[in-house]
Write a protein that holds these residues in place. Sequence first.
Motif, PDB file in Angstrom:
ATOM      1  N   VAL A   1      -4.033  -0.591 -10.776  1.00 15.53           N
ATOM      2  CA  VAL A   1      -4.788  -0.269  -9.553  1.00 15.53           C
ATOM      3  C   VAL A   1      -3.837  -0.367  -8.360  1.00 15.53           C
ATOM      4  N   ILE A   2      -3.913   0.583  -7.454  1.00 17.78           N
ATOM      5  CA  ILE A   2      -3.165   0.489  -6.191  1.00 17.78           C
ATOM      6  C   ILE A   2      -4.189   0.327  -5.076  1.00 17.78           C
ATOM      7  N   HIS A   3      -4.061  -0.798  -4.353  1.00 13.38           N
ATOM      8  CA  HIS A   3      -4.960  -1.068  -3.230  1.00 13.38           C
ATOM      9  C   HIS A   3      -4.290  -0.633  -1.933  1.00 13.38           C
ATOM     10  N   VAL A   4      -5.074  -0.690  -0.855  1.00 12.90           N
ATOM     11  CA  VAL A   4      -4.527  -0.318   0.465  1.00 12.90           C
ATOM     12  C   VAL A   4      -3.384  -1.270   0.839  1.00 12.90           C
ATOM     13  N   ARG A   5      -3.521  -2.549   0.454  1.00 11.57           N
ATOM     14  CA  ARG A   5      -2.476  -3.530   0.804  1.00 11.57           C
ATOM     15  C   ARG A   5      -1.157  -3.260   0.086  1.00 11.57           C
ATOM     16  N   ASP A   6      -1.206  -2.509  -1.030  1.00  7.22           N
ATOM     17  CA  ASP A   6       0.015  -2.203  -1.783  1.00  7.22           C
ATOM     18  C   ASP A   6       0.765  -0.992  -1.235  1.00  7.22           C
ATOM     19  N   LEU A   7       0.165  -0.284  -0.295  1.00 12.34           N
ATOM     20  CA  LEU A   7       0.792   0.949   0.202  1.00 12.34           C
ATOM     21  C   LEU A   7       2.023   0.623   1.038  1.00 12.34           C
ATOM     22  N   LYS A   8       3.056   1.457   0.851  1.00  7.80           N
ATOM     23  CA  LYS A   8       4.261   1.296   1.665  1.00  7.80           C
ATOM     24  C   LYS A   8       4.118   2.224   2.872  1.00  7.80           C
ATOM     25  N   LEU A   9       3.797   1.616   4.000  1.00  4.57           N
ATOM     26  CA  LEU A   9       3.569   2.412   5.210  1.00  4.57           C
ATOM     27  C   LEU A   9       4.872   2.521   6.003  1.00  4.57           C
ATOM     28  N   PRO A  10       5.065   3.628   6.710  1.00  4.03           N
ATOM     29  CA  PRO A  10       6.257   3.760   7.543  1.00  4.03           C
ATOM     30  C   PRO A  10       6.280   2.682   8.634  1.00  4.03           C
TER      31      PRO A  10
END
Lengths: 210, 139
Positions: free
Chosen positions: A152-161
């Motif tokens: 599962v990929i959650h929002v917290r796992d996203l690599k944001l710029p």
Amino acid sequence: MAESMEMKSEPRSQIGSRAARKLRKAGKIPGVIYGHGQNTISLSVSADDLEHAIRHGIRVVDLSIGGEKQKALLRDVQWDYLGMDVLHVDFYRITEGERVVVEVPIELRGEAPGAHEGMLEQPLHQIEVECLATGIPESIRVNISQMQLGDVIHVRDLKLPEGVEAKTDPDAVVVQIVAKEVVEEEEAAASPAEPEIIGRAKAEEEQEGE
Amino acid sequence: MPLMPKRVKYRKSQRGKVKGKATRGNTVAFGEYGLQALEGGWLSAQAIEAGRITAAHMVRGEGRLYIRVFPHKPITSIPLETRMGKGKGEPEYWAAVIRPGMIIYEVAGLPESAARICLSRIAYKMPFRCRFVSRRPSI
């Protein structure tokens, strides 16, 4: 980062649905610009320019309103009932260095090996982020090439710029691989032929009691 | 078993008219592609089920099908060779009231080519014209 473009606009004095309809027939889209405590101005922009901006994910435009230039964010677009034509557009005045909250689409990259065993689900197609108005990312890329069944990929796992902060719930699921669904055929006899009538059962019980 | 409500307040309803265009339920919300109604009308529970079965063969295991409409409306009819009068007929089937622009089905997890084939097959089962749509660009 989403690119920016120049867009010409004309202030419009006539408001209302009849005038708006005439504008649309002439290849223009009615809109408004507001924000920063200044007056709301009714304007019209070229339908082709606006279409180009929307299709290419351009969020910030250099809007010229009767010769005066103004940086503006494409904040809201109203579509017709079929979602084919734009009816109206909202612009929001912005300044250099201002932070805004916008929705950015999520783009899946790669092919998940676990998708062959299970099913790839993407409950979130766009997330709300806060960032500089001049640095809105075109999309948030999510690499799914390592995902296995049950991952599962959650929002917290996203690599944001850099400088981009997620506003969506950090525990929200962006993408996951779940086991394939087993479709169970419902038994016809199990469900009644007619729905229950609300209030009827009570009334009947009361009658029986009397 | 076709779809129908579990509990209702009244067994029968008046026919009404399909007025206006869809202002809600007219965007692809859950999947990536959808089937949009271009005309209004009643969509029977049997037709919804027929569409689901048609799509089930295509999406089995690979993707997911979302049904965006539900048959809330009871449709009554009077039996054949019955004299007029003697009250309203008995509920015959359940239908969803569809306005032009409503998204009826959505698919997720399928490539566009497969989704097009899947939804066009469903469109054959629909009692009105439909078209294939994808998500609107996000603003």
